[in-house]
Scaffold this motif. Structure first.
Motif, PDB file in Angstrom:
ATOM      1  N   ALA A 149       7.151  -0.130 -30.396  1.00  0.00           N
ATOM      2  CA  ALA A 149       8.280  -0.585 -31.207  1.00  0.00           C
ATOM      3  C   ALA A 149       8.885  -1.890 -30.694  1.00  0.00           C
ATOM      4  CB  ALA A 149       9.354   0.504 -31.252  1.00  0.00           C
ATOM      5  N   ALA A 150       8.890  -2.070 -29.390  1.00  0.00           N
ATOM      6  CA  ALA A 150       9.484  -3.291 -28.842  1.00  0.00           C
ATOM      7  C   ALA A 150       8.725  -4.530 -29.303  1.00  0.00           C
ATOM      8  CB  ALA A 150       9.507  -3.212 -27.323  1.00  0.00           C
ATOM      9  N   ASP A 180      15.401  -1.483 -31.852  1.00  0.00           N
ATOM     10  CA  ASP A 180      15.920  -2.702 -32.461  1.00  0.00           C
ATOM     11  C   ASP A 180      15.296  -2.825 -33.845  1.00  0.00           C
ATOM     12  OD1 ASP A 180      16.912  -5.176 -33.116  1.00  0.00           O
ATOM     13  OD2 ASP A 180      15.558  -6.287 -31.784  1.00  0.00           O
ATOM     14  N   ALA A 181      15.991  -2.293 -34.847  1.00  0.00           N
ATOM     15  CA  ALA A 181      15.487  -2.313 -36.219  1.00  0.00           C
ATOM     16  C   ALA A 181      16.661  -2.452 -37.174  1.00  0.00           C
ATOM     17  CB  ALA A 181      14.693  -1.048 -36.527  1.00  0.00           C
ATOM     18  N   ASP A 182      16.373  -2.909 -38.381  1.00  0.00           N
ATOM     19  CA  ASP A 182      17.435  -3.080 -39.381  1.00  0.00           C
ATOM     20  C   ASP A 182      17.788  -1.767 -40.070  1.00  0.00           C
ATOM     21  OD1 ASP A 182      17.846  -6.068 -39.378  1.00  0.00           O
ATOM     22  OD2 ASP A 182      15.689  -5.967 -39.707  1.00  0.00           O
ATOM     23  N   VAL A 183      16.791  -0.927 -40.268  1.00  0.00           N
ATOM     24  CA  VAL A 183      17.017   0.398 -40.843  1.00  0.00           C
ATOM     25  C   VAL A 183      16.186   1.397 -40.034  1.00  0.00           C
ATOM     26  CG1 VAL A 183      16.898   1.850 -42.904  1.00  0.00           C
ATOM     27  CG2 VAL A 183      17.297  -0.617 -43.147  1.00  0.00           C
ATOM     28  N   VAL A 184      16.839   2.419 -39.526  1.00  0.00           N
ATOM     29  CA  VAL A 184      16.143   3.499 -38.817  1.00  0.00           C
ATOM     30  C   VAL A 184      16.411   4.773 -39.602  1.00  0.00           C
ATOM     31  CG1 VAL A 184      15.883   4.799 -36.678  1.00  0.00           C
ATOM     32  CG2 VAL A 184      16.459   2.357 -36.595  1.00  0.00           C
ATOM     33  N   VAL A 185      15.371   5.369 -40.164  1.00  0.00           N
ATOM     34  CA  VAL A 185      15.530   6.533 -41.032  1.00  0.00           C
ATOM     35  C   VAL A 185      14.944   7.769 -40.353  1.00  0.00           C
ATOM     36  CG1 VAL A 185      15.494   5.159 -43.138  1.00  0.00           C
ATOM     37  CG2 VAL A 185      13.355   6.062 -42.244  1.00  0.00           C
TER      38      VAL A 185
END
Length: 351
Positions: A149-150, A180-185
C-alpha cells in the motif's frame, strides 16, 4: 488468565473469517437484546442513532481517522459507486486483475471509463499521469495476497490520482490505521465479526471536496433529525454527507463488534493470526507469507471437501482452497486442518 478466544461462543475448526466472521459473546448478546427491545416496543430511533455514532467512532479508530472523516453505510459497492459516479467521462481507472467485484464493477458499469486491470505486484508501476483513479483491495479475496500500500500511495500522489482502498479483507487482522488513501472502505462482517449490512468508509479532504454524494438522503445532513424533509438539500460539511441511512439492527451488533476490535492491539492480533497461518503453510510445504489467509490450488475441490468432511469450515475461491486464521483459532486448529489433508507427517516434522 483471560484469553481472547474465550470471548467467542464457538470457533474450533472455523477457518472462514475471510468469508464470515464469528460474533463475540458481547456481539451476540447485543443483537439479542436489540431484538428483545424491538419486540417489546422499547427500541427508539434516537437510541439507534446514538449506537451508530459510537460505532462511527470505533470505525474511525480502526482506520486512524477522525469520526468526522467517516461515513456509515451498508455495502462497499455503494461507496465505490460514489467514486465511480463522480469520475469524469473517459477517465482512466486502474484496478488489480481479479480483484473483488464490488470495487471494480461500479467503474465498469459506467460504460464511459477506461478501466485497466494489472497484476497486483505491478499496480504501483502502472500508475501514470493519465490515471485518474486507483481502486484496489488491500488484501486480495481470492488469494490472500497483501498489497504494497505504501508504494501504491506514493505513486498515486505523484500522479495526482485519487486512491480508493478496500480493507474488508484486512481490517480486524492487520493494522489499517496508517493508510494514505483518499477513500478507505470496509464492510465489517468478515474479520471484524459484525452482522452483515454494516459498512463504513474514511474520506480525505480531497475526496469530500471532489465526490458527489449521489446517495444523499435524510441521514446525510449534519443533524439527520433536522434534514428529514425538503425542499432544501441538507449536506454535512464532512464525510457524513456520504452516509447511507443505517440498517439499525445490523448496527446494534456492529457497535459491539467494532468496540471489541478497537479495544485490541491490532498489531498483537496481526502477530497471532500470521503465526497460525504460517504454521499451517509449513504443514502444506508452502513458504511463509504476510497474510492471515492461506490459499492453494484445488481445482477439483478435493482439499476443500476433505476439510469439510473433517468438520472444518473453510472456503474455495477461483479454483483455490482458502482458509483463514483469526482470534478464535489456536494451534489445535492448525493441527486439525493439517490432519484433514493428510499432512500429519509434515506437522510432526515441524515440532
Amino acid at each position: 488468565m483471560h484469553r481472547i478466544s474465550d470471548d467467542y461462543p464457538s470457533g474450533r475448526g472455523y477457518l472462514a473469517a475471510c468469508t464470515l466472521g464469528l460474533p463475540t459473546i458481547g456481539t451476540r448478546d447485543a443483537v439479542a437484546l436489540d431484538l428483545e427491545r424491538w419486540a417489546a416496543g422499547s427500541a427508539s430511533a434516537a437510541d439507534y442513532s446514538a449506537t451508530v455514532e459510537r460505532a462511527r467512532g470505533h470505525a474511525a479508530t480502526l482506520l486512524g481517522a477522525a469520526a468526522e472523516q467517516v461515513a456509515v453505510g451498508s455495502q462497499v459497492s455503494v461507496f465505490a459507486g460514489l467514486v465511480a459516479a463522480s469520475a469524469a467521462p473517459g477517465a482512466e481507472v486502474l484496478c488489480i486483475d481479479g480483484d473483488f467485484s464490488s470495487i471494480v464493477a461500479p467503474f465498469l458499469a459506467r460504460g464511459d471509463l477506461r478501466v485497466r486491470h494489472v497484476p497486483l505486484d505491478a499496480l504501483a508501476d502502472e500508475i501514470r499521469s493519465s490515471t485518474a483513479i486507483v481502486s484496489a483491495s488491500l488484501v486480495q479475496s481470492a488469494t490472500g495476497e497483501v498489497l504494497d500500500a505504501a508504494s501504491v500511495s506514493r505513486a498515486s500522489r505523484d500522479a495526482g490520482a485519487l486512491l480508493m482502498l478496500d480493507t474488508t479483507q484486512a481490517t480486524g487482522w492487520m493494522p489499517t490505521d496508517e493508510l494514505d488513501a483518499d477513500v478507505v472502505v470496509c464492510h465489517a462482517y468478515k474479520w471484524l465479526s459484525a452482522p452483515r449490512g454494516a459498512a463504513f468508509a474514511a474520506f480525505s479532504d480531497r475526496a469530500v471536496a471532489e465526490l458527489t454524494p449521489h446517495t444523499a438522503g435524510w441521514y446525510s445532513g449534519q443533524d439527520p433529525w433536522a434534514s428529514c424533509y425538503g425542499p432544501d438539500l441538507h449536506l454535512a460539511d464532512g464525510a457524513r454527507r456520504f452516509d447511507v441511512s443505517p440498517a439499525w439492527h445490523a448496527w446494534a451488533g456492529a457497535e459491539a463488534a467494532l468496540a471489541f476490535a478497537a479495544s485490541l492491539d491490532q498489531r498483537d492480533v496481526h502477530v497471532h493470526d500470521l503465526a497460525l497461518a504460517n504454521a499451517f503453510r509449513a504443514r502444506l510445504g508452502l513458504e511463509a507469507s504476510d497474510s492471515a489467509i492461506v490459499t492453494w490450488p484445488d481445482a477439483d475441490g478435493c482439499d476443500l471437501a476433505a476439510l469439510t468432511a473433517a468438520g472444518i469450515t473453510a472456503s474455495g475461491r477461483a479454483g483455490r482452497a482458502r482458509v483463514a486464521f483469526h482470534l478464535w483459532n489456536d494451534e489445535e486448529d492448525v493441527e486439525l486442518a493439517a490432519a484433514a489433508l493428510g499432512r500429519t507427517g509434515a506437522l510432526a516434522a515441524t515440532r
